[in-house]
Write a protein that holds these residues in place. Sequence first.
Motif, short mmCIF file in Angstrom:
data_model
loop_
_atom_site.label_atom_id
_atom_site.label_comp_id
_atom_site.label_asym_id
_atom_site.label_seq_id
_atom_site.Cartn_x
_atom_site.Cartn_y
_atom_site.Cartn_z
N MET A 128 -34.19 33.22 -48.98
CA MET A 128 -35.06 32.81 -50.10
C MET A 128 -35.32 34.68 -50.78
SD MET A 128 -37.17 31.80 -52.07
CE MET A 128 -36.40 30.51 -51.61
N ASP A 129 -34.97 35.10 -51.86
CA ASP A 129 -35.78 36.44 -52.20
C ASP A 129 -37.19 36.11 -52.36
OD1 ASP A 129 -35.34 37.96 -53.39
OD2 ASP A 129 -33.99 38.34 -54.92
N VAL A 130 -37.99 36.49 -51.16
CA VAL A 130 -39.30 36.60 -51.66
C VAL A 130 -39.92 37.52 -52.39
CG1 VAL A 130 -41.47 37.17 -50.10
CG2 VAL A 130 -39.63 35.30 -49.41
N PRO A 131 -39.26 38.52 -52.58
CA PRO A 131 -39.34 39.95 -53.09
C PRO A 131 -39.37 39.77 -54.73
CG PRO A 131 -38.52 40.89 -51.30
CD PRO A 131 -38.05 39.89 -50.97
N THR A 132 -38.58 38.88 -54.91
CA THR A 132 -38.48 38.48 -56.80
C THR A 132 -40.03 37.78 -57.13
OG1 THR A 132 -36.49 39.00 -56.44
CG2 THR A 132 -36.90 37.83 -58.44
N LEU A 133 -40.05 36.81 -56.04
CA LEU A 133 -40.87 35.44 -56.35
C LEU A 133 -42.30 36.56 -56.52
CD1 LEU A 133 -39.73 32.92 -54.03
CD2 LEU A 133 -40.44 32.53 -56.95
N LYS A 134 -42.18 37.44 -55.34
CA LYS A 134 -43.67 38.35 -55.40
C LYS A 134 -44.01 38.73 -56.58
CE LYS A 134 -45.24 40.77 -51.80
NZ LYS A 134 -45.59 40.81 -50.72
N LYS A 135 -42.80 39.35 -56.71
CA LYS A 135 -43.31 40.34 -58.62
C LYS A 135 -43.60 39.69 -59.60
CE LYS A 135 -39.26 41.71 -61.59
NZ LYS A 135 -38.31 42.53 -61.99
N TYR A 136 -43.03 38.37 -59.54
CA TYR A 136 -43.43 37.62 -60.87
C TYR A 136 -44.04 36.66 -60.72
CZ TYR A 136 -38.62 38.13 -63.22
OH TYR A 136 -37.51 38.24 -63.42
N ILE A 137 -44.84 35.54 -59.52
CA ILE A 137 -45.92 35.26 -59.07
C ILE A 137 -47.46 36.01 -59.28
CG2 ILE A 137 -46.53 33.42 -58.15
CD1 ILE A 137 -44.44 31.94 -57.03
N LEU A 138 -47.25 36.92 -58.15
CA LEU A 138 -48.94 37.94 -57.94
C LEU A 138 -48.11 38.61 -58.97
CD1 LEU A 138 -47.94 37.78 -53.73
CD2 LEU A 138 -48.97 36.00 -55.65
N GLY A 139 -47.56 39.31 -59.65
CA GLY A 139 -47.41 40.44 -60.14
C GLY A 139 -47.56 40.26 -62.32
N LYS A 140 -46.72 39.08 -62.36
CA LYS A 140 -46.65 38.38 -64.16
C LYS A 140 -47.77 37.57 -64.69
CE LYS A 140 -41.80 41.15 -65.03
NZ LYS A 140 -40.38 40.77 -65.88
N ALA A 141 -47.47 36.47 -63.14
CA ALA A 141 -48.62 35.58 -63.77
C ALA A 141 -49.95 35.49 -64.02
CB ALA A 141 -48.13 34.33 -62.71
N ASN A 142 -50.37 35.82 -65.07
CA ASN A 142 -51.94 35.61 -65.04
C ASN A 142 -52.28 34.57 -65.45
OD1 ASN A 142 -51.20 38.58 -65.44
ND2 ASN A 142 -50.14 38.40 -67.58
N ARG A 143 -53.83 33.85 -65.42
CA ARG A 143 -54.82 33.10 -65.49
C ARG A 143 -54.33 32.20 -67.39
NH1 ARG A 143 -58.87 32.67 -62.25
NH2 ARG A 143 -58.79 34.66 -60.97
N GLY A 144 -53.98 31.09 -66.86
CA GLY A 144 -53.52 30.00 -67.83
C GLY A 144 -51.74 29.78 -67.81
N ASP A 145 -51.06 30.75 -66.94
CA ASP A 145 -50.11 30.37 -66.80
C ASP A 145 -49.28 29.26 -66.37
OD1 ASP A 145 -48.48 32.66 -68.61
OD2 ASP A 145 -48.64 33.94 -66.84
N THR A 146 -48.50 28.42 -66.81
CA THR A 146 -47.77 27.44 -65.67
C THR A 146 -46.60 27.80 -64.97
OG1 THR A 146 -48.76 26.17 -67.88
CG2 THR A 146 -46.75 25.28 -65.38
N VAL A 147 -46.20 27.98 -64.10
CA VAL A 147 -45.23 28.63 -63.11
C VAL A 147 -44.47 27.51 -61.99
CG1 VAL A 147 -44.43 30.22 -61.12
CG2 VAL A 147 -46.14 30.62 -62.68
N LEU A 148 -42.98 26.82 -62.30
CA LEU A 148 -42.82 25.79 -62.36
C LEU A 148 -41.18 26.10 -60.92
CD1 LEU A 148 -40.72 23.11 -65.28
CD2 LEU A 148 -43.42 23.56 -63.78
N ILE A 149 -41.77 25.25 -59.88
CA ILE A 149 -40.69 26.11 -58.53
C ILE A 149 -40.21 25.03 -58.13
CG2 ILE A 149 -40.79 27.05 -56.07
CD1 ILE A 149 -43.32 27.90 -56.64
#
Length: 212
Positions: free
Chosen positions: A1-22
């Motif tokens: 699992m590429d954890v750093p990439t997911l952390k970059k997007y989910i914790l770094g780029k996702a803002n309130r109001g965003d919808t993230v599908l996994i």
Amino acid sequence: MDVPTLKKYILGKANRGDTVLIEYDPTYPVEEFSWGFLIPVLLDRDGLVVADFFGVGNLLFRNYLRKVSGREYSKAIEFIKKIKVVKIGPGSASYGEVVEEITPSYEAHAFLKNYHTIITRMSRLPTKPEYFVTFGLGHYIHFGRDEAIRALLTAVSTIPMEDWVGIHFINEGVMKRERLAMLEEISSMVFHISRDGLKVKKEGGAIDQGGG
């Protein structure tokens, strides 16, 4: 699992109001990522509410507990105390505090009423969470077919969830391609995880307006 990439997007780029599908393959042990990594990280930030359809999240949590021992087991038992749970449909929730129980409906008006109830309950929590995580949403859509996806689209277009980051774990194997495409279209970010690794299917982020 590429954890750093997911952390970059989910914790770094996702803002309130965003919808993230996994999205994940049915044979992928998604509990290791969801319960072993993501949920503890989100709890360390601003907290979260879990919406558990048909007890899918509970089953995955139990799978995770059976795989860990010692310090990791104790850590899991401790962090689940901080979770607020919205239980949707039958099934139990052996983690967190159940703050609302909802009877699932596939009729648009009834689903919208349930959706409004969840939003209202979340907004009245003593500490407003930043993240709203769902398990079993794909199962709900599978059982309800077109009526379910229509009800879901009606709800999110009528009452946008702007105060939280929505993170939805979707078992790709239970979804028809057309219904999954509808979810992907309205999502800010889309990821697919499998034993082959992580695929970023749709990136979020600011739009470059150009200009000089």
